[in-house]
Design a protein around this motif. Structure first.
Motif, mmCIF file in Angstrom:
data_model
loop_
_atom_site.group_PDB
_atom_site.id
_atom_site.type_symbol
_atom_site.label_atom_id
_atom_site.label_comp_id
_atom_site.label_asym_id
_atom_site.label_seq_id
_atom_site.Cartn_x
_atom_site.Cartn_y
_atom_site.Cartn_z
ATOM 1 N N VAL A 195 48.548 5.546 41.803
ATOM 2 C CA VAL A 195 49.444 4.490 42.277
ATOM 3 C C VAL A 195 48.934 4.112 43.664
ATOM 4 O O VAL A 195 48.573 5.004 44.450
ATOM 5 N N LEU A 196 48.924 2.835 43.977
ATOM 6 C CA LEU A 196 48.401 2.434 45.290
ATOM 7 C C LEU A 196 49.432 2.700 46.386
ATOM 8 O O LEU A 196 50.423 1.989 46.510
ATOM 9 N N THR A 197 49.225 3.766 47.137
ATOM 10 C CA THR A 197 50.066 4.094 48.303
ATOM 11 C C THR A 197 49.111 4.608 49.378
ATOM 12 O O THR A 197 47.904 4.692 49.152
ATOM 13 N N GLU A 198 49.685 5.015 50.540
ATOM 14 C CA GLU A 198 48.819 5.566 51.604
ATOM 15 C C GLU A 198 48.031 6.766 51.110
ATOM 16 O O GLU A 198 46.895 6.993 51.498
ATOM 17 N N MET A 199 48.673 7.566 50.208
ATOM 18 C CA MET A 199 48.012 8.781 49.738
ATOM 19 C C MET A 199 46.749 8.462 48.933
ATOM 20 O O MET A 199 45.720 9.099 49.103
ATOM 21 N N SER A 200 46.827 7.452 48.054
ATOM 22 C CA SER A 200 45.657 7.149 47.212
ATOM 23 C C SER A 200 44.646 6.278 47.957
ATOM 24 O O SER A 200 43.586 5.947 47.415
#
Ligand code: NAP
Length: 254
Positions: A195-200
């Protein structure tokens, strides 16, 4: 006949790690459904401030600074949240707070491994312990949802510690489901793909392209794909689902 569903407006959910990313999206969805929602994070983000002063959601939203992984802080946060919710007690816990760090294990510092396991796995166990104590006392059943990852079952090059932490969360879901089942508390893992978030954001465009190409549905998940499953698992309709790890990954693991 199953009992008639309890309205969301009479239920309180704790989501850990709500300052951004998936946690923030989940909280907005749950507030829109009518739940009372508590969250914690290390930083008070713009998302948190906006919800605290939101005209519709503000009175049903509670935030406290807490470092998941520090057992006493987790106990203090959960107790404060339950006290804030008053007679609504505690219906659900979503263990969402998580950290990731990439690097081949041979040169990966032990302190980074400890940090990942401390937040992702020990933190989830600490929060589940504190929350289940309140759910058992309330006697009305409940829901515990662990946000793991497909990397917990599939692995990923350069993510050994993260993968181990997420596999541990899936084990927690299975064991705790057995322990709490008779008290009508379900425990499940939701395992997102990418999922596109800061983590990825650590993934390069080339890696993201490879993932999309290998995904049968040909796209990455959006926040709402994960949030919709969490909402379902929190509902009365999901009362017979427990001890499962449910993948939301567009078929990349099939
Ligand atoms: P994110 O954007 O990095 O957000 C992580 C959240 O966790 C933030 O709110 C952060 O807040 C909080 N957090 C981190 N460490 C914490 C700690 N020790 N105590 C309290 N809060 C803490 O990550 P995300 O992508 O939304 O991920 C959410 C969950 O989904 C994680 O468990 C992750 O492993 C899982 N997941 C994500 C993906 C993905 O592709 N994004 C895929 C599979 C699974 P502060 O920094 O303010 O503390």
């Amino acid at each position: 006949m199953p009992p008639s569903p309890t309205p969301a407006s009479e239920r309180h959910i704790i989501v850990t790690g709500g300052s951004r990313g998936l946690g923030a999206a989940m909280i907005e969805g749950l507030l829109a459904d009518g739940y009372r929602v508590s969250t914690c994070s290390r930083s008070r983000s713009a998302n948190i401030e906006a919800l605290e002063s939101h005209p519709e959601f503000g009175s049903r939203f509670f935030w406290k600074r807490c470092e998941v992984g520090e057992g006493s802080q987790v106990d203090e946060f959960v107790n404060a949240a339950v006290e804030w919710a008053g007679e609504d007690g505690l219906w659900g816990l979503v263990n969402n707070a998580g950290v990731a760090q990439t690097g081949i294990l041979a040169s990966f510092p032990n302190r980074e491994t400890e940090k990942i396991l401390k937040v992702n796995l020990f933190g989830a166990i600490q929060a589940a312990r504190a929350a289940s104590e309140h759910m058992l006392r309330g006697g009305k059943g409940g829901r515990i949802i662990n946000i793991s990852s497909i990397i917990g079952s599939r692995g990923y090059n350069g993510m050994s510690a993260y993968s181990a932490s997420k596999a541990g969360m899936d084990g927690l879901s299975r064991a705790l489901a057995r322990e709490l089942g008779r008290r009508k508390i379900t425990v499940n893992s939701v395992a997102p793909g990418y999922v596109l978030t800061e983590m990825s954001a650590v993934l390069t465009p080339v890696q993201l392209n490879q993932i999309v190409n290998r995904t049968p549905l040909g796209m990455l998940a959006e926040d709402s794909d994960i949030t919709n499953l969490v909402r379902y698992l929190l509902s009365d309709a999901a009362r017979m689902i427990t001890g499962q790890t449910i993948l939301v990954d567009g078929g990349i693991s099939c």
